[in-house]
Design a protein around this motif. Structure first.
Motif, PDB file in Angstrom:
ATOM      1  N   CYS A  76       8.483 -74.351 -63.659  1.00 52.28           N
ATOM      2  CA  CYS A  76       7.509 -73.388 -64.156  1.00 52.28           C
ATOM      3  C   CYS A  76       8.251 -72.105 -64.555  1.00 52.28           C
ATOM      4  O   CYS A  76       9.227 -71.715 -63.910  1.00 52.28           O
ATOM      5  N   GLY A  77       7.782 -71.477 -65.622  1.00 57.29           N
ATOM      6  CA  GLY A  77       8.426 -70.243 -66.060  1.00 57.29           C
ATOM      7  C   GLY A  77       8.444 -69.173 -64.983  1.00 57.29           C
ATOM      8  O   GLY A  77       9.418 -68.434 -64.828  1.00 57.29           O
ATOM      9  N   LYS A  78       7.371 -69.134 -64.227  1.00 55.38           N
ATOM     10  CA  LYS A  78       7.319 -68.138 -63.157  1.00 55.38           C
ATOM     11  C   LYS A  78       8.366 -68.422 -62.091  1.00 55.38           C
ATOM     12  O   LYS A  78       8.929 -67.511 -61.493  1.00 55.38           O
ATOM     13  N   SER A  79       8.591 -69.710 -61.873  1.00 56.30           N
ATOM     14  CA  SER A  79       9.598 -70.090 -60.892  1.00 56.30           C
ATOM     15  C   SER A  79      10.992 -69.672 -61.376  1.00 56.30           C
ATOM     16  O   SER A  79      11.818 -69.198 -60.588  1.00 56.30           O
ATOM     17  N   CYS A  80      11.226 -69.834 -62.684  1.00 51.82           N
ATOM     18  CA  CYS A  80      12.511 -69.413 -63.264  1.00 51.82           C
ATOM     19  C   CYS A  80      12.701 -67.902 -63.097  1.00 51.82           C
ATOM     20  O   CYS A  80      13.780 -67.438 -62.732  1.00 51.82           O
ATOM     21  N   ARG A  81      11.643 -67.203 -63.403  1.00 52.58           N
ATOM     22  CA  ARG A  81      11.711 -65.741 -63.284  1.00 52.58           C
ATOM     23  C   ARG A  81      12.054 -65.324 -61.861  1.00 52.58           C
ATOM     24  O   ARG A  81      12.929 -64.486 -61.618  1.00 52.58           O
ATOM     25  N   LEU A  82      11.369 -65.923 -60.917  1.00 54.40           N
ATOM     26  CA  LEU A  82      11.595 -65.583 -59.515  1.00 54.40           C
ATOM     27  C   LEU A  82      13.033 -65.909 -59.101  1.00 54.40           C
ATOM     28  O   LEU A  82      13.695 -65.116 -58.409  1.00 54.40           O
ATOM     29  N   ARG A  83      13.495 -67.063 -59.525  1.00 52.11           N
ATOM     30  CA  ARG A  83      14.843 -67.477 -59.148  1.00 52.11           C
ATOM     31  C   ARG A  83      15.878 -66.515 -59.729  1.00 52.11           C
ATOM     32  O   ARG A  83      16.841 -66.146 -59.064  1.00 52.11           O
ATOM     33  N   TRP A  84      15.644 -66.123 -60.957  1.00 55.10           N
ATOM     34  CA  TRP A  84      16.584 -65.200 -61.601  1.00 55.10           C
ATOM     35  C   TRP A  84      16.555 -63.841 -60.914  1.00 55.10           C
ATOM     36  O   TRP A  84      17.587 -63.291 -60.544  1.00 55.10           O
ATOM     37  N   LEU A  85      15.371 -63.307 -60.750  1.00 57.37           N
ATOM     38  CA  LEU A  85      15.253 -61.952 -60.213  1.00 57.37           C
ATOM     39  C   LEU A  85      15.741 -61.858 -58.771  1.00 57.37           C
ATOM     40  O   LEU A  85      16.353 -60.870 -58.374  1.00 57.37           O
ATOM     41  N   ASN A  86      15.473 -62.885 -58.000  1.00 57.05           N
ATOM     42  CA  ASN A  86      15.789 -62.796 -56.575  1.00 57.05           C
ATOM     43  C   ASN A  86      17.171 -63.300 -56.192  1.00 57.05           C
ATOM     44  O   ASN A  86      17.687 -62.930 -55.143  1.00 57.05           O
ATOM     45  N   TYR A  87      17.761 -64.176 -57.036  1.00 64.64           N
ATOM     46  CA  TYR A  87      19.028 -64.768 -56.607  1.00 64.64           C
ATOM     47  C   TYR A  87      20.119 -64.831 -57.647  1.00 64.64           C
ATOM     48  O   TYR A  87      21.296 -64.702 -57.319  1.00 64.64           O
ATOM     49  N   LEU A  88      19.757 -65.055 -58.884  1.00 60.33           N
ATOM     50  CA  LEU A  88      20.802 -65.331 -59.862  1.00 60.33           C
ATOM     51  C   LEU A  88      21.285 -64.096 -60.600  1.00 60.33           C
ATOM     52  O   LEU A  88      22.428 -64.053 -61.055  1.00 60.33           O
ATOM     53  N   ARG A  89      20.455 -63.118 -60.729  1.00 59.36           N
ATOM     54  CA  ARG A  89      20.888 -61.957 -61.521  1.00 59.36           C
ATOM     55  C   ARG A  89      22.006 -61.234 -60.762  1.00 59.36           C
ATOM     56  O   ARG A  89      22.096 -61.319 -59.528  1.00 59.36           O
ATOM     57  N   PRO A  90      22.842 -60.521 -61.508  1.00 62.60           N
ATOM     58  CA  PRO A  90      24.021 -59.895 -60.898  1.00 62.60           C
ATOM     59  C   PRO A  90      23.651 -58.794 -59.906  1.00 62.60           C
ATOM     60  O   PRO A  90      22.570 -58.207 -59.963  1.00 62.60           O
ATOM     61  N   ASN A  91      24.600 -58.540 -59.011  1.00 61.83           N
ATOM     62  CA  ASN A  91      24.510 -57.419 -58.066  1.00 61.83           C
ATOM     63  C   ASN A  91      23.345 -57.509 -57.087  1.00 61.83           C
ATOM     64  O   ASN A  91      22.780 -56.498 -56.691  1.00 61.83           O
ATOM     65  N   ILE A  92      22.999 -58.731 -56.720  1.00 64.75           N
ATOM     66  CA  ILE A  92      21.969 -58.908 -55.704  1.00 64.75           C
ATOM     67  C   ILE A  92      22.641 -58.972 -54.337  1.00 64.75           C
ATOM     68  O   ILE A  92      23.611 -59.691 -54.145  1.00 64.75           O
ATOM     69  N   LYS A  93      22.101 -58.208 -53.418  1.00 65.71           N
ATOM     70  CA  LYS A  93      22.603 -58.243 -52.037  1.00 65.71           C
ATOM     71  C   LYS A  93      21.659 -59.077 -51.190  1.00 65.71           C
ATOM     72  O   LYS A  93      20.447 -59.012 -51.345  1.00 65.71           O
ATOM     73  N   HIS A  94      22.230 -59.835 -50.273  1.00 65.15           N
ATOM     74  CA  HIS A  94      21.402 -60.593 -49.347  1.00 65.15           C
ATOM     75  C   HIS A  94      21.794 -60.284 -47.907  1.00 65.15           C
ATOM     76  O   HIS A  94      22.967 -60.260 -47.567  1.00 65.15           O
ATOM     77  N   GLY A  95      20.786 -60.066 -47.088  1.00 59.80           N
ATOM     78  CA  GLY A  95      21.036 -59.852 -45.665  1.00 59.80           C
ATOM     79  C   GLY A  95      21.843 -58.588 -45.405  1.00 59.80           C
ATOM     80  O   GLY A  95      22.063 -57.763 -46.293  1.00 59.80           O
ATOM     81  N   GLY A  96      22.267 -58.426 -44.172  1.00 59.34           N
ATOM     82  CA  GLY A  96      23.112 -57.296 -43.814  1.00 59.34           C
ATOM     83  C   GLY A  96      22.503 -55.943 -44.097  1.00 59.34           C
ATOM     84  O   GLY A  96      23.151 -55.030 -44.605  1.00 59.34           O
ATOM     85  N   PHE A  97      21.249 -55.787 -43.765  1.00 60.97           N
ATOM     86  CA  PHE A  97      20.586 -54.497 -43.975  1.00 60.97           C
ATOM     87  C   PHE A  97      21.196 -53.449 -43.058  1.00 60.97           C
ATOM     88  O   PHE A  97      21.389 -53.689 -41.865  1.00 60.97           O
ATOM     89  N   SER A  98      21.515 -52.320 -43.627  1.00 58.11           N
ATOM     90  CA  SER A  98      22.098 -51.235 -42.842  1.00 58.11           C
ATOM     91  C   SER A  98      20.993 -50.459 -42.140  1.00 58.11           C
ATOM     92  O   SER A  98      19.809 -50.580 -42.461  1.00 58.11           O
ATOM     93  N   GLU A  99      21.410 -49.656 -41.189  1.00 61.72           N
ATOM     94  CA  GLU A  99      20.444 -48.840 -40.465  1.00 61.72           C
ATOM     95  C   GLU A  99      19.746 -47.856 -41.400  1.00 61.72           C
ATOM     96  O   GLU A  99      18.555 -47.570 -41.259  1.00 61.72           O
ATOM     97  N   GLU A 100      20.493 -47.353 -42.361  1.00 63.80           N
ATOM     98  CA  GLU A 100      19.881 -46.421 -43.305  1.00 63.80           C
ATOM     99  C   GLU A 100      18.826 -47.137 -44.144  1.00 63.80           C
ATOM    100  O   GLU A 100      17.753 -46.594 -44.418  1.00 63.80           O
ATOM    101  N   GLU A 101      19.145 -48.369 -44.522  1.00 62.63           N
ATOM    102  CA  GLU A 101      18.151 -49.136 -45.279  1.00 62.63           C
ATOM    103  C   GLU A 101      16.918 -49.411 -44.416  1.00 62.63           C
ATOM    104  O   GLU A 101      15.786 -49.321 -44.894  1.00 62.63           O
ATOM    105  N   ASP A 102      17.161 -49.738 -43.153  1.00 65.03           N
ATOM    106  CA  ASP A 102      16.028 -49.915 -42.233  1.00 65.03           C
ATOM    107  C   ASP A 102      15.150 -48.675 -42.240  1.00 65.03           C
ATOM    108  O   ASP A 102      13.919 -48.751 -42.306  1.00 65.03           O
ATOM    109  N   ASN A 103      15.809 -47.538 -42.144  1.00 68.11           N
ATOM    110  CA  ASN A 103      15.092 -46.268 -42.101  1.00 68.11           C
ATOM    111  C   ASN A 103      14.264 -46.035 -43.350  1.00 68.11           C
ATOM    112  O   ASN A 103      13.114 -45.606 -43.293  1.00 68.11           O
TER     113      ASN A 103
END
Length: 340
Positions: free
Chosen positions: A50-77
């Motif tokens: 589905c096109g929406k599925s493609c969009r989600l996959r791109w935005l959340n995982y495939l596009r450049p400069n995506i960070k996963h996990g490892g949230f800093s305390e400042e980010e928590d704040n």
DNA sequence: AATACTTACAACCGCGCATAT
DNA sequence: GATATGCGCGGTTGTAAGTAT
């Protein structure tokens, strides 16, 4: 007549993406871009998605400069502060955290931050209310049945307290807790809201003599005909005290826990004047100041009020009207203070 | 070791909004 | 102005991995 589906549900693949699918999508978008048409994109590249599925996959995982996990305390704040200020507007929150996606932040909040907020309360919540089973043999059972609802309400309450206009979060005078980045974010959010969001409007306390009040446990003691036992005492400015109308207990006032918030904040701040925050201040303030508060939802002892067990963080409007403040507050929870 | 339960996270779904026709 | 279409958002679900019993 229902809306037309965005794709042929029978002929699209669902579930996790394979490396091959990822490669196809990434290669195409890297080369040609999205073409501003996600719905048509999968057909172009021969993906049974589905096109929406493609969009989600791109935005959340495939596009450049995506960070996963490892949230800093400042980010928590930042996440905590913004959630308290604007609620679950994940896209706006994500916009303040480069490399983070709204989905990632939403998952992080739901699985970790929210529990972090509630975690200590699980233990502290074995309070006089639940420990009073000798007085109320059915109490223990009732509590066990409503643990889940109570947990949600506890968090809601904590957030509500901070969202409430009488909380420190809406008093710019006590905002030095926010670091420059957060102040900038608040300014941005104010512009987003065109100054119409009551959650982030300045609220200047009016000068007043103040009332000396005690936080206490209302019903339990009333039922026994005893004097309510205070578990906290402080002076609260007049402007924050709203008389409760139409009550048999005319000396009861609805109040927020803002003073203990403020005290805790001021104590913390005196030890930590640095611009950067070394601790998760929101949680620290809540855990430190509110563990002794006893409270529970209306429907446990007020049959005249509408129950509010929904997980609804919709802000109350018209907070400048004191009766509305009280109604909103009291319609959800009952925390009373007896005037000394 | 087997099973049940919990946690974390990826993905889906439906709705509201904006824009094009 | 009415309708169709696509996008973006937030809530929810599905599931793999981890943990407890």
């Amino acid at each position: 007549m229902g809306r037309a589906p965005c794709c042929d549900k029978a002929n699209v693949k669902k579930g996790p993406w394979s490396p091959e699918e990822d490669a196809k999508l990434k290669t195409y978008i890297d080369t040609y871009g999205t073409g501003n048409n996600w719905i048509a994109l999968p057909q172009k590249i021969g993906l049974r998605r589905c096109g929406k599925s493609c969009r989600l996959r791109w935005l959340n995982y495939l596009r450049p400069n995506i960070k996963h996990g490892g949230f800093s305390e400042e980010e928590d704040n930042i996440i905590c502060s913004l959630y308290i200020s604007i609620g679950s507007r994940w896209s706006i929150i994500a916009a303040q955290l480069p490399g983070r996606t709204d989905n990632d932040i939403k998952n992080y909040w739901n699985t970790r931050l929210k529990k972090k907020l509630l975690g200590r309360r699980k233990n502290s919540h074995i309070s006089p209310l639940s420990a009073s089973s000798s007085r109320d043999p059915e109490g223990a059972e009732d509590n066990s049945l409503s643990n889940s609802a109570m947990e949600r309400l506890q968090l809601h309450m904590q957030l509500q307290n901070l969202q409430n206009p009488i909380s420190l979060f809406n008093s710019p005078a006590v905002w030095p807790k926010l670091n420059p980045l957060q102040e900038k974010m608040i300014q941005t959010l104010q512009s987003f809201n065109d100054n119409s969001n009551p959650l982030i409007q300045p609220m200047i306390p009016q000068p007043g003599q103040g009332q000396n009040v005690q936080l206490c446990e209302p019903k339990m003691d009333d039922e026994l005909g005893n004097t309510p036992i205070p578990n906290a005492s402080f002076t609260i400015p007049d402007s924050y005290v709203v008389p409760k109308p139409d009550t048999q207990q005319s000396n009861m006032f609805g109040v927020s826990t803002f003073q203990s918030d403020l005290d805790e904040f001021l104590n913390n701040n005196s030890h930590n004047n640095a611009v950067g925050m070394s601790e998760f201040d929101c949680f620290k303030a809540m855990e430190g100041s509110k563990d002794n508060m006893i409270w529970w939802p209306n429907d446990q002892f007020d049959t005249n009020s509408a129950s509010s067990s929904s997980w609804d963080s919709t802000p109350a409007h018209h907070h400048h009207q004191s009766d509305q403040v009280y109604k909103d507050f009291a319609s959800r929870y009952n925390i009373y203070a007896a005037v000394i």
